[in-house]
Design an enzyme around this catalytic site. Structure first.
Site, PDB file in Angstrom:
ATOM      1  N   GLU A 152       4.370  -5.142   7.391  1.00  0.00           N
ATOM      2  CA  GLU A 152       3.731  -3.929   7.959  1.00  0.00           C
ATOM      3  C   GLU A 152       4.237  -3.708   9.374  1.00  0.00           C
ATOM      4  OE1 GLU A 152       2.445  -6.015   5.907  1.00  0.00           O
ATOM      5  OE2 GLU A 152       1.013  -5.265   4.930  1.00  0.00           O
ATOM      6  N   GLU A 178      -0.415  -9.559  -0.309  1.00  0.00           N
ATOM      7  CA  GLU A 178      -1.983  -9.562  -0.216  1.00  0.00           C
ATOM      8  C   GLU A 178      -2.456  -9.819  -1.473  1.00  0.00           C
ATOM      9  OE1 GLU A 178      -1.974  -6.277   2.502  1.00  0.00           O
ATOM     10  OE2 GLU A 178      -3.036  -7.800   3.943  1.00  0.00           O
ATOM     11  N   GLY A 211       0.670  -4.835   0.906  1.00  0.00           N
ATOM     12  CA  GLY A 211      -0.466  -5.195  -0.014  1.00  0.00           C
ATOM     13  C   GLY A 211      -0.220  -5.979  -1.414  1.00  0.00           C
ATOM     14  N   ALA A 228       1.025  -1.072   0.052  1.00  0.00           N
ATOM     15  CA  ALA A 228       0.016   0.110  -0.079  1.00  0.00           C
ATOM     16  C   ALA A 228       0.866   1.272   0.059  1.00  0.00           C
ATOM     17  CB  ALA A 228      -0.834  -0.107   1.106  1.00  0.00           C
TER      18      ALA A 228
END
Ligand code: COA
Length: 260
Positions: free
Chosen positions: A134, A114, A111, A66
């Site tokens: 993270e 993911e 992300g 992200a």
């Protein structure tokens, strides 16, 4: 919608979706997430598309996570909204009803990892690095990583990667079952294209049924999953394509499926 950060190309039944922010290692900012949601909605409804490759532009990254710049100062409510929207994207990919193959040419972090885990399966370049870093940012994964990773590679390995935030290389990711196959970098896309083309020749009815049996079955206990499988087997076995596939086998010829 016109796309700034995503490329979509459809050739011979195979859609290639490329996250295209190479100067930011294809990090998922809000715009990119919204564009990917729109692209996958389009791909879902396009009967021409029978299989999908998801990849990242440039030599260095699949998707490096992200966009950290956008995560820096969020309220709890804003952050929950970001996570929910990201999770909608992952769910849309996972439940597309068509196979989505991740071609991971470099970093697949946060992300990006993911996103890869939401795909049907994953091929990686030998230069790829995967992980959920993270905790190093004072965060936890928010796009489904804490749920998909343990289902994919087991609780102990997933917790080690999530808690340490360590990256693993492609060889270790393959040993973990996080990626299916590893190729020299230049062979990654051709290999993904070959598999996607093979899938594009199958009956859409059977691919959708197999995806549903595995995807929904994993959310159930085994007995319920087997009942779902039997019902879907019934749908497939009574289809024109099953009649064609079995007849073609017995006649020693190639089947020609019509998705019915
Ligand atoms: N969000 C926003 N920008 C990112 C990003 C991310 N997740 N990952 C990389 N970038 C940007 C960098 O800020 C840099 O931009 P700049 O040139 O404007 O400064 C550019 O992409 C190149 O990255 P850089 O860090 O210079 O490359 P590197 O080869 O030195 O390191 C990584 C590569 C992947 C190790 C490093 O970029 C990194 O750790 N990224 C963050 C990974 C992460 O924590 N992801 C989870 C987010 S929740």
């Amino acid at each position: 919608m016109s796309y700034e950060n995503v490329l979509l190309e459809v050739t011979d039944g195979v859609a290639t979706v490329t996250v295209n922010r190479p100067d930011k290692l294809n990090a998922l900012n809000t715009r990119t997430i919204e564009e990917l949601l729109a692209v996958f909605e389009k791909v879902s409804g396009d009967d021409e598309v029978r299989s999908v490759i998801l990849t990242g532009a440039g030599e260095k990254a699949f998707v490096a996570g992200a966009d950290i710049g956008e995560l820096a100062n969020l309220t709890a409510g804003e952050a929950e909204y970001v996570a929910t929207r990201g999770q909608e994207l992952m769910n849309r990919i996972e439940n597309l009803g068509k196979p989505v193959l991740a071609a991971i040419g470099g970093f697949a972090l946060g992300g990006g990892c993911e996103l890869a885990m939401a795909c049907t399966f994953r091929y990686a370049a030998d230069t790829a690095k995967l992980g959920l870093p993270e905790t190093g940012l004072g965060l936890i994964p928010g796009f489904g990583g804490t749920q998909r990773m343990p289902r994919l590679i087991g609780r102990g390995r997933a917790l080690e990667l999530i808690l340490t935030g360590d990256m693993i290389d492609a060889a270790e990711a393959k040993a973990y079952g996080l990626v299916n196959r590893v190729y020299p970098h230049e062979e990654l896309l051709p290999a993904a294209q070959k598999t996607a083309a093979k899938l594009a020749l199958k009956s859409r009815v059977t691919l959708r049924a197999a995806l549903k049996a595995v995807g929904e079955g994993l959310q159930m206990n085994q007995d319920s999953g087997c009942r779902l499988e039997a019902a879907l087997f019934g749908v497939c076995a009574s289809s024109n394509d099953a009649h064609e596939g079995c007849a073609a086998f017995l006649a020693k010829r190639k089947p020609s499926f019509r998705d019915s």
